[in-house]
Motif scaffolding. Structure first.
Motif, PDB file in Angstrom:
ATOM      1  N   THR A 152       0.842  -1.195   0.000  1.00  0.00           N
ATOM      2  CA  THR A 152       0.000   0.000   0.000  1.00  0.00           C
ATOM      3  C   THR A 152       0.879   1.247   0.000  1.00  0.00           C
ATOM      4  N   SER A 153       0.513   2.226  -0.819  1.00  0.00           N
ATOM      5  CA  SER A 153       1.261   3.476  -0.866  1.00  0.00           C
ATOM      6  C   SER A 153       0.337   4.617  -1.262  1.00  0.00           C
ATOM      7  N   ASN A 154       0.849   5.815  -1.104  1.00  0.00           N
ATOM      8  CA  ASN A 154       0.124   6.997  -1.557  1.00  0.00           C
ATOM      9  C   ASN A 154       1.112   8.013  -2.103  1.00  0.00           C
ATOM     10  N   ASN A 155       0.743   8.641  -3.209  1.00  0.00           N
ATOM     11  CA  ASN A 155       1.565   9.684  -3.818  1.00  0.00           C
ATOM     12  C   ASN A 155       0.828  11.011  -3.776  1.00  0.00           C
ATOM     13  N   LEU A 156       1.409  11.996  -3.075  1.00  0.00           N
ATOM     14  CA  LEU A 156       0.882  13.361  -3.127  1.00  0.00           C
ATOM     15  C   LEU A 156       1.301  13.955  -4.463  1.00  0.00           C
ATOM     16  N   GLY A 157       0.495  13.694  -5.485  1.00  0.00           N
ATOM     17  CA  GLY A 157       0.921  13.977  -6.846  1.00  0.00           C
ATOM     18  C   GLY A 157       0.793  15.415  -7.278  1.00  0.00           C
ATOM     19  N   VAL A 158      -0.369  16.022  -7.042  1.00  0.00           N
ATOM     20  CA  VAL A 158      -0.632  17.379  -7.520  1.00  0.00           C
ATOM     21  C   VAL A 158      -1.225  18.193  -6.380  1.00  0.00           C
ATOM     22  N   VAL A 159      -0.613  19.313  -6.065  1.00  0.00           N
ATOM     23  CA  VAL A 159      -1.118  20.215  -5.034  1.00  0.00           C
ATOM     24  C   VAL A 159      -1.079  21.632  -5.595  1.00  0.00           C
ATOM     25  N   SER A 160      -2.189  22.370  -5.447  1.00  0.00           N
ATOM     26  CA  SER A 160      -2.196  23.748  -5.928  1.00  0.00           C
ATOM     27  C   SER A 160      -3.034  24.630  -5.011  1.00  0.00           C
ATOM     28  N   LEU A 161      -2.670  25.898  -4.971  1.00  0.00           N
ATOM     29  CA  LEU A 161      -3.407  26.925  -4.235  1.00  0.00           C
ATOM     30  C   LEU A 161      -3.345  28.192  -5.063  1.00  0.00           C
ATOM     31  N   GLU A 162      -4.496  28.757  -5.348  1.00  0.00           N
ATOM     32  CA  GLU A 162      -4.565  29.966  -6.163  1.00  0.00           C
ATOM     33  C   GLU A 162      -5.763  30.780  -5.705  1.00  0.00           C
ATOM     34  N   SER A 163      -5.519  32.016  -5.279  1.00  0.00           N
ATOM     35  CA  SER A 163      -6.592  32.906  -4.813  1.00  0.00           C
ATOM     36  C   SER A 163      -7.442  32.246  -3.729  1.00  0.00           C
ATOM     37  N   GLY A 164      -6.795  31.507  -2.860  1.00  0.00           N
ATOM     38  CA  GLY A 164      -7.482  30.859  -1.757  1.00  0.00           C
ATOM     39  C   GLY A 164      -8.109  29.522  -2.101  1.00  0.00           C
ATOM     40  N   ARG A 165      -8.146  29.173  -3.380  1.00  0.00           N
ATOM     41  CA  ARG A 165      -8.743  27.899  -3.795  1.00  0.00           C
ATOM     42  C   ARG A 165      -7.682  26.801  -3.757  1.00  0.00           C
ATOM     43  N   PHE A 166      -7.932  25.781  -2.975  1.00  0.00           N
ATOM     44  CA  PHE A 166      -6.984  24.682  -2.760  1.00  0.00           C
ATOM     45  C   PHE A 166      -7.448  23.439  -3.502  1.00  0.00           C
ATOM     46  N   TYR A 167      -6.480  22.736  -4.099  1.00  0.00           N
ATOM     47  CA  TYR A 167      -6.772  21.486  -4.828  1.00  0.00           C
ATOM     48  C   TYR A 167      -5.633  20.509  -4.571  1.00  0.00           C
ATOM     49  N   LEU A 168      -5.982  19.273  -4.308  1.00  0.00           N
ATOM     50  CA  LEU A 168      -5.001  18.195  -4.135  1.00  0.00           C
ATOM     51  C   LEU A 168      -5.524  16.950  -4.847  1.00  0.00           C
ATOM     52  N   CYS A 169      -4.644  16.269  -5.569  1.00  0.00           N
ATOM     53  CA  CYS A 169      -4.982  14.970  -6.139  1.00  0.00           C
ATOM     54  C   CYS A 169      -3.876  13.981  -5.785  1.00  0.00           C
ATOM     55  N   ALA A 170      -4.228  12.991  -5.000  1.00  0.00           N
ATOM     56  CA  ALA A 170      -3.294  11.946  -4.595  1.00  0.00           C
ATOM     57  C   ALA A 170      -3.714  10.632  -5.230  1.00  0.00           C
ATOM     58  N   LEU A 171      -2.761   9.765  -5.479  1.00  0.00           N
ATOM     59  CA  LEU A 171      -3.054   8.438  -6.020  1.00  0.00           C
ATOM     60  C   LEU A 171      -2.686   7.391  -4.979  1.00  0.00           C
ATOM     61  N   VAL A 172      -3.706   6.684  -4.508  1.00  0.00           N
ATOM     62  CA  VAL A 172      -3.518   5.599  -3.553  1.00  0.00           C
ATOM     63  C   VAL A 172      -3.463   4.294  -4.330  1.00  0.00           C
ATOM     64  N   ARG A 173      -2.502   3.444  -3.999  1.00  0.00           N
ATOM     65  CA  ARG A 173      -2.385   2.122  -4.618  1.00  0.00           C
ATOM     66  C   ARG A 173      -2.320   1.067  -3.516  1.00  0.00           C
ATOM     67  N   SER A 174      -2.900  -0.101  -3.786  1.00  0.00           N
ATOM     68  CA  SER A 174      -2.759  -1.205  -2.843  1.00  0.00           C
ATOM     69  C   SER A 174      -3.105  -2.519  -3.516  1.00  0.00           C
ATOM     70  N   LEU A 175      -2.451  -3.583  -3.037  1.00  0.00           N
ATOM     71  CA  LEU A 175      -2.840  -4.933  -3.439  1.00  0.00           C
ATOM     72  C   LEU A 175      -4.151  -5.333  -2.775  1.00  0.00           C
ATOM     73  N   ARG A 176      -4.586  -4.563  -1.799  1.00  0.00           N
ATOM     74  CA  ARG A 176      -5.843  -4.830  -1.094  1.00  0.00           C
ATOM     75  C   ARG A 176      -6.779  -3.640  -1.274  1.00  0.00           C
ATOM     76  N   ASP A 177      -7.964  -3.891  -1.827  1.00  0.00           N
ATOM     77  CA  ASP A 177      -8.915  -2.812  -2.034  1.00  0.00           C
ATOM     78  C   ASP A 177      -9.331  -2.186  -0.703  1.00  0.00           C
ATOM     79  N   SER A 178      -9.363  -2.978   0.368  1.00  0.00           N
ATOM     80  CA  SER A 178      -9.747  -2.435   1.679  1.00  0.00           C
ATOM     81  C   SER A 178      -8.733  -1.402   2.160  1.00  0.00           C
ATOM     82  N   ALA A 179      -7.451  -1.618   1.858  1.00  0.00           N
ATOM     83  CA  ALA A 179      -6.414  -0.665   2.266  1.00  0.00           C
ATOM     84  C   ALA A 179      -6.507   0.624   1.452  1.00  0.00           C
ATOM     85  N   THR A 180      -6.837   0.502   0.171  1.00  0.00           N
ATOM     86  CA  THR A 180      -7.068   1.697  -0.649  1.00  0.00           C
ATOM     87  C   THR A 180      -8.180   2.540  -0.046  1.00  0.00           C
ATOM     88  N   ALA A 181      -9.279   1.877   0.327  1.00  0.00           N
ATOM     89  CA  ALA A 181     -10.411   2.594   0.912  1.00  0.00           C
ATOM     90  C   ALA A 181     -10.032   3.243   2.241  1.00  0.00           C
TER      91      ALA A 181
END
Length: 489
Positions: A345-374
């Motif tokens: 199981t791992s997670n990548n903080l892939g994309v993070v942005s902040l502009e005019s107070g608007r925050f956005y994050l997109c991370a990709l979670v991977r796991s051999l177990r779907d329960s761990a992803t959740a």
């Protein structure tokens, strides 16, 4: 462009790879390449069609005498990861990839190469064009938007494919065959934070963290490389004692690439500039020591901005956001006990942005177990709810459960010994292959994944070992011919 590729062996594969290098194909912009391949199919008398999502299938009837052999699906994705060095302007929607050979490897100048998965696509096209090859019914399935969302596979039409065997050509290690992979999901966090004008004693400064190696968030995440978002947030937290406030932030470009660079604009009290400069020099040395041997090029830089931004986050909002990002899951969460040496199981903080107070994050979670992803996704929800942010999970896809007793695997191992003189390593990969999704839609399929040696995928360091492409081509042809020797019951 890239005429020198025609001189490499095996020439049928490299000729088609040249076409892919010369045809821009970032995720979501594959239409031009699809049109090129459809014209090529027409010129070669091959039938082709698309499903409602736009995935392309090109078919070739069995060679004479092999009509009852099992149908083989050659599968790869058309899109490529688009990453360029910051000082190299490149429009991936218009500009071709500029390649060169050095020390037995094919490279691109300052950008990703697109060998992932261009070499797999090129090999499938070379098979379709090969009139000397004995084969059963062939289908080449070329999916869309694999790198951005797995969208092509997730939206693949059911009851469309006809084959019984699927050869996924999207692996990146010579001498290995993959029979399982992790599942995953995108975790998206969004919020609007309050801002206020800069004080008279505040000045805007640009803080940059550059020089990291980056890489593939599935294949390279266990190698100890730096994540620019994780590291710059750590620096921001260390600078909070100087009264800094965030104006904006931009780190990473793709959720499945380890971020190599991140940038923040800070509102900094003028009286603290000298202390912050000293602190940054110490932090740079500290981080370089921690990353010695894997990311020695890390560089922190602070430069004044001529333009005076109107506002920055309030002190409270800036503090809460930096703290939440600092606490967010990132990197390897757990190694597999059942498959030693493989990240579970791992997670990548892939994309993070902040502009005019608007925050956005997109991370990709991977796991051999779907329960761990959740579970990781739920931890994001719980964490960012504390600062009033909204979290959603998108583009979830299942893993591919390994079957070590597969008859196709046994056949592959036998041919690997015959053709290359050695047994392949049978592997499960932490990266997401489309096989898990395809197997869910077509559960009868027998599948393996293999490919040539590719290193540095998802970064401008991407390169392909030329000799391994010859081995890959030899093995692929042998496997198709061996399957053609079977007869349906």
């Amino acid at each position: 462009m890239n005429a020198h590729l025609e001189q490499l062996a095996p020439q049928p594969v490299w000729r088609h790879f040249r076409t892919l290098c010369n045809t821009p194909r970032p995720s979501g912009h594959e239409a031009a390449l699809v049109a090129v391949l459809e014209r090529w199919a027409d010129e070669h008398g091959l039938s082709h069609d698309r499903d409602y999502f736009g995935n392309l299938r090109i078919r070739k009837p069995a060679s004479p005498g092999h009509e009852r052999s099992p149908g083989v699906i050659l599968q790869g994705h058309l899109d490529m990861v688009v990453q360029a060095n910051a000082d190299h302007p490149h429009d991936f929607t218009r500009d071709p990839i500029d390649t060169y050979v050095a020390d037995g490897w094919l490279h691109a100048r300052h950008t990703t190469l697109g060998a992932d998965n261009g070499l797999g696509v090129a090999a499938a096209l070379a098979v379709l064009a090969d009139e000397s090859l004995a084969h059963g019914p062939l289908e080449a399935l070329f999916t869309l938007e694999e790198e951005s969302s797995m969208g092509g596979a997730l939206n693949l039409a059911e009851d469309w494919l006809e084959g019984q065997v699927l050869l996924n050509l999207d692996s990146e290690d010579r001498g290995q065959v993959y029979i399982g992979c992790a599942g995953g999901a995108d975790v998206v966090v969004e919020a609007q934070f309050p801002t206020r004008p800069l004080d008279d004693d505040e000045q805007a400064w640009r803080l940059s963290l550059t020089g990291l190696v980056g890489g593939h968030s599935g294949i390279d995440i266990h190698k100890g490389r730096g994540n620019a978002n994780r590291l710059l947030v750590r620096v921001l937290r260390a600078l909070e004692a100087s009264g800094t406030r965030l104006v904006d932030y931009h780190g990473g470009t793709l959720r499945n690439a380890l971020p190599r660079e991140a940038f923040a604009t800070l509102a900094l009290p003028r009286a603290e500039v000298e202390a912050v400069t000293v602190r940054l020099a110490a932090l740079q040395d500290e981080l370089r020591r921690e990353l010695a041997g894997v990311d020695a090029g890390l560089t922190l830089a602070l430069t004044p901005l001529e333009a005076h931004p109107a506002e920055a986050l309030t002190e409270t909002a800036s503090h809460l956001l930096v703290n939440a990002l600092h606490a967010a899951p990132c990197g390897v969460e757990r190694m597999s006990v059942e498959v030693p040496g493989v990240v579970e199981t791992s997670n990548n903080l892939g994309v993070v942005s902040l502009e005019s107070g608007r925050f956005y994050l997109c991370a990709l979670v991977r796991s051999l177990r779907d329960s761990a992803t959740a579970d990781i996704a739920d931890r994001f929800t719980a964490l960012f709810a504390l600062i009033g942010a909204r979290t959603r999970v998108e583009n979830a896809y299942p893993g591919w459960t390994p079957n070590p007793e597969s008859a196709l695997l046994a056949r592959f191992c036998r041919l690997h010994r015959q053709c290359l003189g050695s047994d392949p390593e049978v592997k499960v990969i932490h990266a997401g292959l489309e096989c898990g999704i395809l197997g869910g839609k077509y559960p009868h399929l027998e599948m393996v994944s293999f490919g040539p040696q590719i290193r540095g995928a998802h970064s401008p360091d991407e390169r392909a070992e030329i000799a391994s492409v010859e081995e890959f081509w030899l093995l692929l042809r042998a496997l198709i011919e061996d399957l053609a020797s079977d007869r349906a019951a």
